[in-house]
Design an enzyme around this catalytic site. Sequence first.
Site, short mmCIF file in Angstrom:
data_model
loop_
_atom_site.label_atom_id
_atom_site.label_comp_id
_atom_site.label_asym_id
_atom_site.label_seq_id
_atom_site.Cartn_x
_atom_site.Cartn_y
_atom_site.Cartn_z
N THR A 26 -5.05 10.59 -3.37
CA THR A 26 -4.85 10.62 -1.91
C THR A 26 -3.75 11.62 -1.54
OG1 THR A 26 -5.53 8.32 -1.77
CG2 THR A 26 -4.31 9.17 0.09
N GLU A 34 0.83 -1.22 0.00
CA GLU A 34 0.00 0.00 0.00
C GLU A 34 0.87 1.27 0.00
OE1 GLU A 34 -2.83 1.63 -0.06
OE2 GLU A 34 -3.48 2.36 1.89
N1 HSE Z 1 -6.53 7.94 6.22
C1 HSE Z 1 -6.20 8.16 4.83
C2 HSE Z 1 -6.49 9.59 4.47
C3 HSE Z 1 -7.00 7.24 3.98
O1 HSE Z 1 -7.53 10.09 4.87
O2 HSE Z 1 -5.68 10.22 3.78
C4 HSE Z 1 -6.68 7.39 2.54
O3 HSE Z 1 -6.48 6.17 1.94
#
Ligand code: HSE
Length: 317
Positions: free
Chosen positions: A189, A136
């Site tokens: 992201t 990941e």
């Molecule tokens: N916790 C992470 C975020 C999840 O909010 O950036 C994204 O995959």
Amino acid sequence: MAKESQKEVRVFAPATVANVACGYDVLGFAIEEPGDEIVARFSGKPGLRIVAITGDEGKLPTAVEKNTAGVAAADLLKHLGMSDRGIELEIHKKMPFGSGLGSSAASAVGGAFAVNRLIGEPLTKKQLLPFAMAGEASADGAWHADNVGPCLLGGMVFIRSNQELDIAQLPVPENLWAAVVHPDIEILTKVAREILPKEIPLENATQQIGNLGGLLCGLMRGDYELISRSIHDVVAEPRRQKLIPDFYRAKRDALGAGALGFSISGAGPSVFALCEGEDVAKRVAAEVSRVFSEVPLGNQLYVSRINPLGVHEISAQ
Ligand code: HSE
């Protein structure tokens, strides 16, 4: 259980909702659909190879060291001193990239889990966590187990420490349902993380900790009202909602339709609501879908219980 004599294993790795509003990087749950399918099989040719990828519109690399499933599986085999073992992987993507549904985590978990099953299951699911995490992390460079953890173990998973990979599965009330809607836009992201504040005011930190404690307590006690009072995010949602058209209208209508709480799934653009009962969850999903359709934005709906299984084998031969 897969035996060494089996030649091929096909697994399903589910989508996940990370953060769950107040648990940025430390809380996530698995849903029933969508999810990726990964096939691992023995081959006469030494080493790990990715021989097929479908559903990715040609976007994913087949080079093992550049692919989340490949990195996770290769790291596992290296750890076991089996890097020369001839193994082929097929990756069948069944969910969009940049969707906020843990797509890269699902492939990483699927890769590690499928190979572990194929070679006779030397490690437990929990022991696969660091390998899936390495996969990941190869995708977005960040180290957070809030997608990988629930995808692997199933259920609602709390991460005490991402550094130490200290994670625990939480009990969830039986009639807790999730309504998840994915609008047809892509959010990276990396970008969604970059727009977050580097520091947060003490007052916000206090609120967030109170809500996270309330949510965990509500889940453990089966107290839907406490769950509902706790699903608030004062850290990520205020910044990230700008990336999702009509987010606050969707939230208002979801809550109006009876959702216990509503927020962004992971880094977005998917959104989720937790609901008491399937009927409410269906109604909430339909309301949110209508809001996105009026933008206009195409969207997909997923109404599901919290998936208790996580990644699992669907066939072996
Ligand atoms: N916790 C992470 C975020 C999840 O909010 O950036 C994204 O995959």
